[in-house]
Enzyme design. Structure first.
Site, PDB file in Angstrom:
ATOM      1  N   HIS A 130      -0.917  -2.605  -3.093  1.00 35.41           N
ATOM      2  CA  HIS A 130      -0.210  -1.352  -2.891  1.00 35.41           C
ATOM      3  C   HIS A 130      -1.089  -0.131  -3.133  1.00 35.41           C
ATOM      4  O   HIS A 130      -1.904  -0.093  -4.046  1.00 35.41           O
ATOM      5  CB  HIS A 130       1.020  -1.280  -3.804  1.00 35.41           C
ATOM      6  CG  HIS A 130       0.687  -1.406  -5.264  1.00 35.41           C
ATOM      7  ND1 HIS A 130       0.358  -0.329  -6.059  1.00 35.41           N
ATOM      8  CD2 HIS A 130       0.630  -2.491  -6.065  1.00 35.41           C
ATOM      9  CE1 HIS A 130       0.125  -0.735  -7.289  1.00 35.41           C
ATOM     10  NE2 HIS A 130       0.277  -2.047  -7.324  1.00 35.41           N
ATOM     11  N   ASP A 131      -0.921   0.851  -2.270  1.00 30.77           N
ATOM     12  CA  ASP A 131      -1.537   2.178  -2.410  1.00 30.77           C
ATOM     13  C   ASP A 131      -3.050   2.177  -2.239  1.00 30.77           C
ATOM     14  O   ASP A 131      -3.698   3.198  -2.483  1.00 30.77           O
ATOM     15  CB  ASP A 131      -1.162   2.825  -3.746  1.00 30.77           C
ATOM     16  CG  ASP A 131       0.335   2.848  -3.977  1.00 30.77           C
ATOM     17  OD1 ASP A 131       1.034   3.501  -3.186  1.00 30.77           O
ATOM     18  OD2 ASP A 131       0.815   2.189  -4.924  1.00 30.77           O
ATOM     19  N   GLY A 148      -4.313  -2.530  -6.775  1.00 30.68           N
ATOM     20  CA  GLY A 148      -3.583  -1.313  -6.440  1.00 30.68           C
ATOM     21  C   GLY A 148      -4.399  -0.053  -6.661  1.00 30.68           C
ATOM     22  O   GLY A 148      -5.221   0.036  -7.580  1.00 30.68           O
TER      23      GLY A 148
END
Length: 269
Positions: A130-131, A148
């Site tokens: 994520h991200d 992340g």
């Protein structure tokens, strides 16, 4: 890409594939057997999804990207803080996403978007969390794990079975050797390797392949020597380079070091 969802009449979708209402399948796309395409997915022109691929979530995939079997693209983050907020995965053009790759959407704590640039190669078994923000012309070799919030700039190669710690930055043109655990920022154009990765000089092969002038390579070598042996803190040494930097590559190095960092830096031995 069709304007308001739906399957473009030039697209080829195998009879065994499941394409949810609302999905956008662009012109000349090919969706192979036993694929599952979710309702918020948008495939650009010429995207090929070979077989047994799951694409879900609010996911956009750029033109002429190819996704190989058993990849899962756009699933929710592996983050216990994720509370079901609306987040996205945006993948650029002409990427090659090989077998068993996983890429997750973003979180509220990371700007809501995981983003992949253009012309990347993501070899079998890679994970992009994520991200993460990944630039253009990036190669992740087999089974690389990107945690992340990692930022990977353009023209980076990460060797197989390497792990990138959350929140680190990998500067443009860097190369990371196989089986490396990277826990701090990697300078642009650097060579990093080792089980607990250490900065081990410049990515000379990559610089030469890109046609970087000998004068710029010499300037980068001199800059690394100052960063290693100069007075003051690492950031102080970098700031001291700024005034006399005639090379655009050295200036880029200084800008990277003096920018925001959540993890510190891998520094010269």
């Amino acid at each position: 890409m069709t304007a308001n969802g739906g399957v473009d009449p030039t697209a080829q979708v195998h009879a065994s594939a499941i394409v949810d209402d609302g999905a956008t399948i662009g012109r000349d796309c090919r969706v192979g057997p036993f694929c599952v395409i979710g309702p918020q997915v948008k495939l650009g022109a010429g995207v090929e999804v070979k077989s047994h691929v799951v694409i879900t979530g609010d996911t956009e995939i750029g033109d002429h990207t190819v996704i190989f079997p058993f990849s899962v693209i756009g699933e929710i983050p592996q983050d216990l803080k994720f509370a079901g907020e609306d987040t996205k995965l945006v993948i650029g053009k002409r990427n090659r996403i090989r077998e068993h790759v996983t890429m997750n959407t973003g979180t509220a704590g990371g700007g809501y978007v995981t983003r992949i640039g253009d012309d990347g190669l993501f070899m079998a078994g890679c994970h992009v969390a994520h991200d993460a923000q990944i630039g253009n012309n990036v190669i992740l070799v087999n089974n690389v794990a990107v945690a992340g919030h990692v930022v990977i700039e353009d023209d980076v190669i990460v060797g197989g079975l390497s792990g990138l710690h959350q929140w680190i930055r990998i500067g443009r043109g860097a190369i990371i050797g196989a089986l490396s655990m990277v826990t701090a920022d990697v300078l642009p154009f650097a060579l990093v390797q080792g089980p607990r990765a250490e900065l081990d000089g410049l990515n000379l092969v990559g610089l030469k392949r890109r046609g970087v002038a000998r004068a710029d390579i010499s300037a980068l070598r001199a800059a690394l020597k100052v960063l290693k042996d100069g007075d003051g803190s690492f950031r102080d040494r970098a700031a001291g380079l700024a005034g006399g930097a005639d090379s655009q590559y050295v200036r880029e190095l200084v800008t990277f070091i003096t920018g925001d960092s959540d993890r510190g830096f891998l520094t010269p031995k």
